[in-house]
Design an enzyme around this catalytic site. Sequence first.
Site, PDB file in Angstrom:
ATOM      1  N   LYS A   1     -11.060   5.813  12.643  1.00 10.02           N
ATOM      2  CA  LYS A   1      -9.898   6.364  13.351  1.00 10.02           C
ATOM      3  C   LYS A   1      -8.668   6.375  12.450  1.00 10.02           C
ATOM      4  O   LYS A   1      -8.058   5.342  12.199  1.00 10.02           O
ATOM      5  CB  LYS A   1      -9.564   5.535  14.601  1.00 10.02           C
TER       6      LYS A   1
ATOM      7  N   GLU B   1      -5.094  -5.248   6.401  1.00 11.45           N
ATOM      8  CA  GLU B   1      -4.140  -4.902   5.327  1.00 11.45           C
ATOM      9  C   GLU B   1      -2.839  -4.531   6.026  1.00 11.45           C
ATOM     10  O   GLU B   1      -2.732  -3.457   6.605  1.00 11.45           O
ATOM     11  CB  GLU B   1      -4.662  -3.697   4.527  1.00 11.45           C
TER      12      GLU B   1
ATOM     13  N   CYS C   1       3.204   0.309   1.658  1.00 10.13           N
ATOM     14  CA  CYS C   1       3.166  -1.089   2.106  1.00 10.13           C
ATOM     15  C   CYS C   1       3.675  -2.038   1.022  1.00 10.13           C
ATOM     16  O   CYS C   1       4.321  -3.032   1.306  1.00 10.13           O
ATOM     17  CB  CYS C   1       1.749  -1.448   2.493  1.00 10.13           C
TER      18      CYS C   1
ATOM     19  N   GLU D   1      10.461  -4.820   7.481  1.00  6.86           N
ATOM     20  CA  GLU D   1       9.915  -3.694   6.724  1.00  6.86           C
ATOM     21  C   GLU D   1      10.497  -2.391   7.263  1.00  6.86           C
ATOM     22  O   GLU D   1      10.389  -2.099   8.453  1.00  6.86           O
ATOM     23  CB  GLU D   1       8.388  -3.674   6.870  1.00  6.86           C
TER      24      GLU D   1
HETATM   25  P1  NAD Z   1       0.513   1.185  12.816  1.00  6.12           P
HETATM   26  O1  NAD Z   1       0.176  -0.261  12.836  1.00  6.12           O
HETATM   27  O2  NAD Z   1       1.456   1.708  13.821  1.00  6.12           O
HETATM   28  O3  NAD Z   1      -0.812   2.065  12.978  1.00  6.12           O
HETATM   29  C1  NAD Z   1      -1.914   1.948  12.099  1.00  6.12           C
HETATM   30  C2  NAD Z   1      -3.158   2.443  12.803  1.00  6.12           C
HETATM   31  O4  NAD Z   1      -3.436   1.604  13.928  1.00  6.12           O
HETATM   32  C3  NAD Z   1      -3.049   3.852  13.370  1.00  6.12           C
HETATM   33  O5  NAD Z   1      -4.303   4.503  13.237  1.00  6.12           O
HETATM   34  C4  NAD Z   1      -2.738   3.600  14.832  1.00  6.12           C
HETATM   35  O6  NAD Z   1      -3.111   4.677  15.665  1.00  6.12           O
HETATM   36  C5  NAD Z   1      -3.585   2.382  15.104  1.00  6.12           C
HETATM   37  N1  NAD Z   1      -3.139   1.547  16.233  1.00  6.12           N
HETATM   38  C6  NAD Z   1      -1.915   1.477  16.801  1.00  6.12           C
HETATM   39  N2  NAD Z   1      -1.933   0.583  17.824  1.00  6.12           N
HETATM   40  C7  NAD Z   1      -3.183   0.062  17.878  1.00  6.12           C
HETATM   41  C8  NAD Z   1      -3.818  -0.930  18.699  1.00  6.12           C
HETATM   42  N3  NAD Z   1      -3.173  -1.557  19.659  1.00  6.12           N
HETATM   43  N4  NAD Z   1      -5.118  -1.206  18.455  1.00  6.12           N
HETATM   44  C9  NAD Z   1      -5.789  -0.605  17.457  1.00  6.12           C
HETATM   45  N5  NAD Z   1      -5.242   0.348  16.661  1.00  6.12           N
HETATM   46  C10 NAD Z   1      -3.958   0.674  16.862  1.00  6.12           C
HETATM   47  O7  NAD Z   1       0.996   1.501  11.324  1.00  6.12           O
HETATM   48  P2  NAD Z   1       1.535   2.860  10.721  1.00  6.12           P
HETATM   49  O8  NAD Z   1       2.904   3.114  11.260  1.00  6.12           O
HETATM   50  O9  NAD Z   1       0.500   3.924  10.865  1.00  6.12           O
HETATM   51  O10 NAD Z   1       1.610   2.480   9.150  1.00  6.12           O
HETATM   52  C11 NAD Z   1       2.635   1.759   8.594  1.00  6.12           C
HETATM   53  C12 NAD Z   1       2.238   0.300   8.410  1.00  6.12           C
HETATM   54  O11 NAD Z   1       1.035   0.207   7.659  1.00  6.12           O
HETATM   55  C13 NAD Z   1       3.272  -0.462   7.585  1.00  6.12           C
HETATM   56  O12 NAD Z   1       3.506  -1.712   8.186  1.00  6.12           O
HETATM   57  C14 NAD Z   1       2.597  -0.635   6.240  1.00  6.12           C
HETATM   58  O13 NAD Z   1       3.062  -1.723   5.486  1.00  6.12           O
HETATM   59  C15 NAD Z   1       1.170  -0.776   6.635  1.00  6.12           C
HETATM   60  N6  NAD Z   1       0.294  -0.487   5.489  1.00  6.12           N
HETATM   61  C16 NAD Z   1      -0.325  -1.534   4.854  1.00  6.12           C
HETATM   62  C17 NAD Z   1      -1.134  -1.286   3.742  1.00  6.12           C
HETATM   63  C18 NAD Z   1      -1.804  -2.404   2.972  1.00  6.12           C
HETATM   64  O14 NAD Z   1      -2.632  -2.132   2.105  1.00  6.12           O
HETATM   65  N7  NAD Z   1      -1.488  -3.668   3.230  1.00  6.12           N
HETATM   66  C19 NAD Z   1      -1.320   0.036   3.303  1.00  6.12           C
HETATM   67  C20 NAD Z   1      -0.690   1.063   3.984  1.00  6.12           C
HETATM   68  C21 NAD Z   1       0.122   0.786   5.090  1.00  6.12           C
END
Ligand code: NAD
Length: 493
Positions: free
Chosen positions: A178, A253, A287, A387
Amino acid sequence: MEIKKLFIDGKWTEGSSGKTFKSINPSNGEVLAEIAEASIEDVRTAIAAAKKSFYKTREWRDMDSQTRGDMLLKIADAIDANKEEFARLDCMDHGKPLREAEADVDDAVHNFRYYASLIKTPHGGVYEVNEGFGKMHSYTVHEPTGVCALITPWNYPLLMGVWKLAPALAAGNSVVFKPASNCVLSSIRLFEIFEEVGMPAGSCNLILGPGGTIGNELAENKDVDMVTFTGSTEVGQSIMRAAASNVKKIGLELGGKSPNVIFADADLEGAVEWAMIGIFLNQGEICSAGSRILVEESIKDQFVKRLAERANAITIGNPLENPDMGPLVSESHMKKVLAYIEKGKSEGATLVCGGERYTEGDCAKGYYVRPTIFDDCTDDMTIVKEEIFGPVVTVQTFKTEEEAIEMANNTPYGLAGAVFTADGSRALRVIKEIRAGITWINCYNPCFNEAPWGGYKMSGIGRELGVHGLEEYQEIKQININLNPGIVGWYEH
Ligand code: NAD
C-alpha cells in the site's frame, strides 16, 4: 478519465466499493488520474490471495532462488527500459525535479538487481559443534516470513516501495503493498511490470487508498505475518500497537530531526553546499533531512550569510523543467509547512530568507514554498523540535565539541546526522557519539543500496537496504544434524 485499478490475485480490479480518489499534480493543482479506492473487504481479499499464494499454491515461495533472482532481474530491466516514463510519473505526481526522479528510477533498478544477486548468493554458515552429545553440524537456512504487508509514504513514491518490494519478493514472500494515496501512479506502473514478467498470482498485490482505514487493517489482520512501514513516527506507533494482534514481525522507518554539525575548521564552501543538499533536496521532504544546523559560533555569521546567498539563488518551478526545487506534494502539506514557518517567527527565531509561498508566474497555481532559513534558534522552539518535512532549516550555535554532541542528541529522533570538520579524529569521535543510524562525515544525504538504512530511538526499528534489508523479510532456522546416529549414553551414568 479511465480509472486506475487495484491489483489483487493477479487481476486488475476497481474494487468492491466503487469509490475513487484523485491524484493531483502539485505543480498546478490539476487532476492527473482517478484511482480506485480499496475497501476493507478488498484488503482482506488481497491478504487472502497472498496467504493462498504463500501457503497453498507456493509457486513463488518454492521457486529456486536462482530462478527467483532471474525474475527480479527481468523486473529491473523492464523498469530501466521505461525509465523516462517512471521518472515523469513521480515528477508530476510528487513534484520532485525531473533529474531527481530519474536518479530515483536508477536507484530502483539497482535495488532490484542488488537483491537479485543477493538471493542468488549463498549465505549462512555451517558450524562443526560438540556440546557433549558428540560431533554435530549446526547450520542455518533463511526462509521467507510469509504474508508481508508493506506500507510506504509519498516522498519517494517509486523508491520507498522498491526498498521493500525487492527484498521481500527476493526472499520468497507474498506481499500486499500500500503506497501513500497522494502518489500512486509509479506503483501502479510497477505492478504492470510485475504482471508482464509473470509474477505468480497472489504473490504481489497492490491496494490503494487512505491509510487510516485500509492501512490499519494491514497492520491488524492476523493473516499477515509481517508489516513493514515507512512513514511518520505517530502512525508507526499505531502500527506497532495493531501488529501486537498476532505478534507480527515489524519493520519501522520513521521520522527524523537530524543534526548537521559544522565545525569552524570545515571547508566552508563544501559544508554550505552539502547543507543545501541536506535540506533542500526533494524540497526537504526527506526523512533524513539535515533540518537542524549546529554551527560553531566563530563561523556562524559567515556560514549563514553564504547559505542564504546560495538558498536565494535556488531556482523554483515546474519540476518537469528541472529547476532546483519543485512544489511540495500537496496543498495541505504546503499549509502545514507554512504554519511551521509562522510558528518559527512567533517563537522568536530570525527569518534569514524564504519564509513564504512562492507564486511567480505559473507557480501561483502550485504548492511551492521558498527555501527557508531560521537563525538564532533554540532547543525549545517548535521548529527545532518537530519534523517539518519541507525546505525549512534552523540554525543554532555551539562553542565546544561536548556542547555540539549534547545538542545533536537532544531529540527523540535518531535517524541521521552529519559532521563537517578537517580534523579526522574529531570527526570520528563526534559521529560515534551521535545516536543515529545513518551518519555522514563531510557530506550529507548520499544513500546506497548496499548499506543498511534505519533509525535509532523514535526513528524506527530494523534496517532496510543491504544484507540486513533482505534478512528483515526472512526467518532464520537453525538445523542441527547428529553426525553419529545411535546411542549417546546420556542416561548410563
Ligand atoms: P504517514 O505516516 O502519514 O503515512 C505513511 C503511510 O502510512 C501512507 O501510506 C499512509 O496512507 C499510511 N497510513 C496512515 N495512517 C495509517 C494507519 N493508521 N495505519 C496504517 N497505515 C497508515 O507519512 P507520510 O506523510 O506519507 O510521509 C512522511 C513521513 O515519512 C515523515 O515522517 C518521514 O520522516 C517519514 N519517512 C521516513 C523514512 C525513513 O526511511 N525512516 C523515509 C521516508 C519517509
